[in-house]
Design a protein around this motif. Structure first.
Motif, PDB file in Angstrom:
ATOM      1  N   SER A   6      41.887 -32.205  77.166  1.00 32.52           N
ATOM      2  CA  SER A   6      40.469 -32.804  76.876  1.00 32.52           C
ATOM      3  C   SER A   6      39.905 -32.747  75.355  1.00 32.52           C
ATOM      4  O   SER A   6      39.920 -31.450  74.864  1.00 32.52           O
ATOM      5  CB  SER A   6      39.399 -32.081  77.582  1.00 32.52           C
ATOM      6  OG  SER A   6      38.086 -32.334  77.474  1.00 32.52           O
ATOM      7  N   ARG A   7      39.806 -33.813  74.874  1.00 32.20           N
ATOM      8  CA  ARG A   7      39.259 -33.852  73.617  1.00 32.20           C
ATOM      9  C   ARG A   7      37.920 -33.483  73.437  1.00 32.20           C
ATOM     10  O   ARG A   7      37.309 -33.120  72.269  1.00 32.20           O
ATOM     11  CB  ARG A   7      39.596 -35.398  72.919  1.00 32.20           C
ATOM     12  CG  ARG A   7      40.926 -35.565  72.498  1.00 32.20           C
ATOM     13  CD  ARG A   7      41.537 -34.519  71.389  1.00 32.20           C
ATOM     14  NE  ARG A   7      40.799 -35.092  70.144  1.00 32.20           N
ATOM     15  CZ  ARG A   7      41.077 -36.204  69.392  1.00 32.20           C
ATOM     16  NH1 ARG A   7      42.090 -36.987  69.851  1.00 32.20           N
ATOM     17  NH2 ARG A   7      40.663 -36.428  68.483  1.00 32.20           N
ATOM     18  N   ALA A   8      37.163 -33.738  74.725  1.00 31.85           N
ATOM     19  CA  ALA A   8      35.654 -32.818  74.667  1.00 31.85           C
ATOM     20  C   ALA A   8      35.759 -31.400  74.726  1.00 31.85           C
ATOM     21  O   ALA A   8      34.709 -30.943  73.971  1.00 31.85           O
ATOM     22  CB  ALA A   8      35.175 -33.553  75.983  1.00 31.85           C
ATOM     23  N   VAL A   9      36.732 -30.754  74.836  1.00 31.34           N
ATOM     24  CA  VAL A   9      36.844 -29.483  75.124  1.00 31.34           C
ATOM     25  C   VAL A   9      37.325 -29.030  73.627  1.00 31.34           C
ATOM     26  O   VAL A   9      36.944 -28.034  72.999  1.00 31.34           O
ATOM     27  CB  VAL A   9      37.601 -28.848  76.148  1.00 31.34           C
ATOM     28  CG1 VAL A   9      37.740 -27.230  75.912  1.00 31.34           C
ATOM     29  CG2 VAL A   9      36.929 -29.157  77.560  1.00 31.34           C
ATOM     30  N   SER A  86      41.831 -17.814  98.745  1.00 25.39           N
ATOM     31  CA  SER A  86      40.651 -17.072  99.056  1.00 25.39           C
ATOM     32  C   SER A  86      39.931 -17.583  97.683  1.00 25.39           C
ATOM     33  O   SER A  86      39.589 -17.145  96.538  1.00 25.39           O
ATOM     34  CB  SER A  86      40.723 -15.557  98.735  1.00 25.39           C
ATOM     35  OG  SER A  86      39.737 -14.768  98.858  1.00 25.39           O
ATOM     36  N   HIS A  87      38.985 -18.647  98.047  1.00 24.25           N
ATOM     37  CA  HIS A  87      38.437 -19.409  97.103  1.00 24.25           C
ATOM     38  C   HIS A  87      37.092 -19.168  96.212  1.00 24.25           C
ATOM     39  O   HIS A  87      35.988 -18.828  96.923  1.00 24.25           O
ATOM     40  CB  HIS A  87      37.977 -20.784  97.819  1.00 24.25           C
ATOM     41  CG  HIS A  87      37.704 -21.981  96.699  1.00 24.25           C
ATOM     42  ND1 HIS A  87      38.197 -21.909  95.425  1.00 24.25           N
ATOM     43  CD2 HIS A  87      36.701 -23.025  96.755  1.00 24.25           C
ATOM     44  CE1 HIS A  87      37.702 -22.914  94.683  1.00 24.25           C
ATOM     45  NE2 HIS A  87      36.999 -23.638  95.530  1.00 24.25           N
ATOM     46  N   ILE A  88      37.140 -18.655  95.139  1.00 27.97           N
ATOM     47  CA  ILE A  88      36.047 -18.493  94.191  1.00 27.97           C
ATOM     48  C   ILE A  88      35.681 -19.721  93.415  1.00 27.97           C
ATOM     49  O   ILE A  88      36.422 -19.969  92.747  1.00 27.97           O
ATOM     50  CB  ILE A  88      36.135 -17.229  93.317  1.00 27.97           C
ATOM     51  CG1 ILE A  88      36.458 -16.044  94.155  1.00 27.97           C
ATOM     52  CG2 ILE A  88      34.957 -17.135  92.235  1.00 27.97           C
ATOM     53  CD1 ILE A  88      36.916 -14.903  93.350  1.00 27.97           C
ATOM     54  N   ARG A  89      34.465 -20.178  93.727  1.00 29.02           N
ATOM     55  CA  ARG A  89      34.427 -21.504  93.154  1.00 29.02           C
ATOM     56  C   ARG A  89      33.985 -21.624  91.604  1.00 29.02           C
ATOM     57  O   ARG A  89      33.401 -20.630  91.028  1.00 29.02           O
ATOM     58  CB  ARG A  89      33.000 -22.398  93.505  1.00 29.02           C
ATOM     59  CG  ARG A  89      33.314 -22.782  95.143  1.00 29.02           C
ATOM     60  CD  ARG A  89      31.978 -23.667  95.538  1.00 29.02           C
ATOM     61  NE  ARG A  89      32.284 -23.814  96.801  1.00 29.02           N
ATOM     62  CZ  ARG A  89      33.001 -24.983  97.133  1.00 29.02           C
ATOM     63  NH1 ARG A  89      33.479 -25.636  96.152  1.00 29.02           N
ATOM     64  NH2 ARG A  89      33.277 -25.079  98.633  1.00 29.02           N
ATOM     65  N   PHE A  90      34.654 -22.492  90.675  1.00 29.79           N
ATOM     66  CA  PHE A  90      34.822 -22.382  89.329  1.00 29.79           C
ATOM     67  C   PHE A  90      33.630 -23.565  88.898  1.00 29.79           C
ATOM     68  O   PHE A  90      33.806 -24.535  89.117  1.00 29.79           O
ATOM     69  CB  PHE A  90      36.057 -22.812  88.711  1.00 29.79           C
ATOM     70  CG  PHE A  90      36.121 -23.050  87.305  1.00 29.79           C
ATOM     71  CD1 PHE A  90      35.926 -21.875  86.507  1.00 29.79           C
ATOM     72  CD2 PHE A  90      36.396 -24.440  86.848  1.00 29.79           C
ATOM     73  CE1 PHE A  90      35.957 -22.027  85.185  1.00 29.79           C
ATOM     74  CE2 PHE A  90      36.172 -24.319  85.389  1.00 29.79           C
ATOM     75  CZ  PHE A  90      36.067 -23.337  84.639  1.00 29.79           C
ATOM     76  N   ASN A  91      32.727 -22.875  87.944  1.00 31.49           N
ATOM     77  CA  ASN A  91      31.693 -23.953  87.475  1.00 31.49           C
ATOM     78  C   ASN A  91      31.548 -24.071  86.061  1.00 31.49           C
ATOM     79  O   ASN A  91      30.523 -24.271  85.360  1.00 31.49           O
ATOM     80  CB  ASN A  91      30.323 -23.899  87.992  1.00 31.49           C
ATOM     81  CG  ASN A  91      29.659 -22.463  87.506  1.00 31.49           C
ATOM     82  OD1 ASN A  91      30.555 -21.687  86.837  1.00 31.49           O
ATOM     83  ND2 ASN A  91      28.329 -22.220  87.726  1.00 31.49           N
ATOM     84  N   GLY A  92      32.800 -23.958  85.367  1.00 30.98           N
ATOM     85  CA  GLY A  92      32.876 -24.065  83.958  1.00 30.98           C
ATOM     86  C   GLY A  92      31.929 -22.837  83.346  1.00 30.98           C
ATOM     87  O   GLY A  92      31.304 -23.098  82.239  1.00 30.98           O
ATOM     88  N   LYS A  96      28.959 -23.913  81.029  1.00 33.90           N
ATOM     89  CA  LYS A  96      28.982 -24.044  79.808  1.00 33.90           C
ATOM     90  C   LYS A  96      30.136 -25.115  79.191  1.00 33.90           C
ATOM     91  O   LYS A  96      30.211 -25.477  77.765  1.00 33.90           O
ATOM     92  CB  LYS A  96      29.446 -22.812  79.018  1.00 33.90           C
ATOM     93  CG  LYS A  96      28.449 -21.680  79.349  1.00 33.90           C
ATOM     94  CD  LYS A  96      28.803 -20.287  78.793  1.00 33.90           C
ATOM     95  CE  LYS A  96      28.190 -19.286  79.104  1.00 33.90           C
ATOM     96  NZ  LYS A  96      28.375 -18.489  80.408  1.00 33.90           N
ATOM     97  N   GLN A  97      31.007 -25.435  79.962  1.00 29.18           N
ATOM     98  CA  GLN A  97      31.923 -26.516  79.771  1.00 29.18           C
ATOM     99  C   GLN A  97      32.410 -27.480  80.745  1.00 29.18           C
ATOM    100  O   GLN A  97      32.167 -27.104  81.975  1.00 29.18           O
ATOM    101  CB  GLN A  97      33.338 -25.478  79.436  1.00 29.18           C
ATOM    102  CG  GLN A  97      34.673 -26.465  78.894  1.00 29.18           C
ATOM    103  CD  GLN A  97      35.837 -25.579  78.492  1.00 29.18           C
ATOM    104  OE1 GLN A  97      35.536 -24.940  77.626  1.00 29.18           O
ATOM    105  NE2 GLN A  97      36.657 -25.860  79.410  1.00 29.18           N
ATOM    106  N   ARG A 178      26.114 -10.343  78.206  1.00 22.70           N
ATOM    107  CA  ARG A 178      25.721 -11.573  78.778  1.00 22.70           C
ATOM    108  C   ARG A 178      25.452 -12.412  77.502  1.00 22.70           C
ATOM    109  O   ARG A 178      25.076 -12.166  76.562  1.00 22.70           O
ATOM    110  CB  ARG A 178      24.389 -11.549  79.591  1.00 22.70           C
ATOM    111  CG  ARG A 178      24.472 -11.184  81.020  1.00 22.70           C
ATOM    112  CD  ARG A 178      23.199 -11.231  81.845  1.00 22.70           C
ATOM    113  NE  ARG A 178      23.605 -10.607  83.151  1.00 22.70           N
ATOM    114  CZ  ARG A 178      23.626  -9.404  83.705  1.00 22.70           C
ATOM    115  NH1 ARG A 178      23.746  -8.497  82.863  1.00 22.70           N
ATOM    116  NH2 ARG A 178      23.884  -9.339  85.018  1.00 22.70           N
ATOM    117  N   GLY A 179      25.821 -13.926  77.761  1.00 25.03           N
ATOM    118  CA  GLY A 179      25.385 -14.803  76.802  1.00 25.03           C
ATOM    119  C   GLY A 179      26.004 -14.643  75.216  1.00 25.03           C
ATOM    120  O   GLY A 179      25.539 -15.644  74.505  1.00 25.03           O
TER     121      GLY A 179
END
Length: 313
Positions: A6-9, A86-92, A96-97, A178-179
């Protein structure tokens, strides 16, 4: 593993090529010991094939970035002995991405392998928790008890879901940070289990009391020692090829494969040698391969972050 495109990343094409070369080297190195599946959209396969060994199998699963530890599937076995995700959802990492493709990777890999998906009820990343394989987890609160991932859930609820997802019994928490980085301080670049009750931790060679990551690292060290674990320290390198305050120079962000451990070296002869000695003692009988993966350190990660193991049936 995942192919970064990804060129956006990664807007700099020269740096993106460096990342791709690094992923190709890691994949080919691991492929000498065990099968490697490298995920990428089919349109990239011809170019990738020229850069990786024959032991790397390419799967037509589109990607944006390379962090398979976080956006890839977490595997487990159910009580019947079947392999599941065992699914842990990924939300960037808390939004943030961009993750249009990466957010789908776990379910697409599960579909390809015919593995049922068991929802954990959590959003987060596997790089944010460590498991000793014998019922014990460790994690930073900052990566989990955070409104950008699990709004409305307190630590007790998150812990219960993590324990269920990993088949574990207990979790050692420390505050984290954090952050201040994209991961909200993933624990896998700081401390790793090498066996039941055994931990390797990567601490600054000259801690700065004003640095929130240095303070948090000390808090994690104290929490692990206070829990009665056997904790060995590896110091970060004093000399580095990359002189950047945000560069991640972690010796513990390694990957353990069949017959080997694949770790980073940073160009500090003394620190690299001490890390090699520590890793060799913790993983006797395995070949230790140390690679220059500075490109990953520049964007905040390492070899462990770029890999995700699939247990054999």
């Amino acid at each position: 593993m995942q192919w970064p495109v990804s060129r956006a990343v990664h807007p700099d094409p020269v740096f993106l090529q460096m990342l791709q070369e690094t992923i190709a080297e890691i994949a080919s190195t691991i492929a000498a010991f065990e099968p490697v599946y490298l995920l990428a959209a089919a349109e990239h396969h011809a170019a990738i094939r020229r850069t990786v060994s024959s032991g790397v199998e390419l799967w037509d699963i589109p990607t944006e970035d390379l962090w398979a530890r976080d956006s890839g599937p977490l595997f487990a076995f159910n009580p019947s002995g079947d392999r599941v995700v065992s699914h842990i959802r990924f939300n960037g990492w808390g939004g943030k991405q961009v993750h249009r493709h990466d957010g789908q990777i776990a379910s697409l890999v599960a579909e390809r392998l015919g593995a049922p998906v068991i929802e954990s009820g959590l959003t987060g990343e596997a790089g944010g928790v460590e498991h000793d394989g014998h019922g014990l987890l460790m994690a930073h609160e900052s990566s989990w008890v955070n409104a950008n991932r699990n709004p409305g859930l307190d630590r007790g609820e998150i812990e219960a879901r993590l324990l269920a997802a990993y088949g574990a019994e207990r979790c050692i928490w420390s505050p984290g940070v954090r952050g201040q980085d994209i991961t909200d301080y993933h624990i896998d670049s700081l401390a790793r289990f090498t066996g039941p009750g055994q931990v390797l931790i990567n601490l600054p060679d000259a801690p700065d009391p004003a640095d929130p990551f240095h303070r948090a690292a000390r808090e994690t060290h104290e929490a692990l020692v206070g829990a009665g674990l056997d904790v060995e320290t590896i110091l970060e390198p004093a000399q580095r090829r990359i002189d950047d305050i945000d560069f991640v120079a972690s010796y513990v962000n390694y990957y353990v494969c069949n017959g080997a451990a694949i770790a980073a070296q940073f160009g500090d002869p003394r620190a690299d040698a001490l890390a090699r000695d520590a890793l060799s003692r913790h993983y006797p009988g395995r070949e230790l391969v140390m690679l220059d993966v500075d490109a990953l350190g520049e964007i905040g990660g390492g070899i462990h972050c770029a890999t995700q193991q699939i247990p054999a049936l």
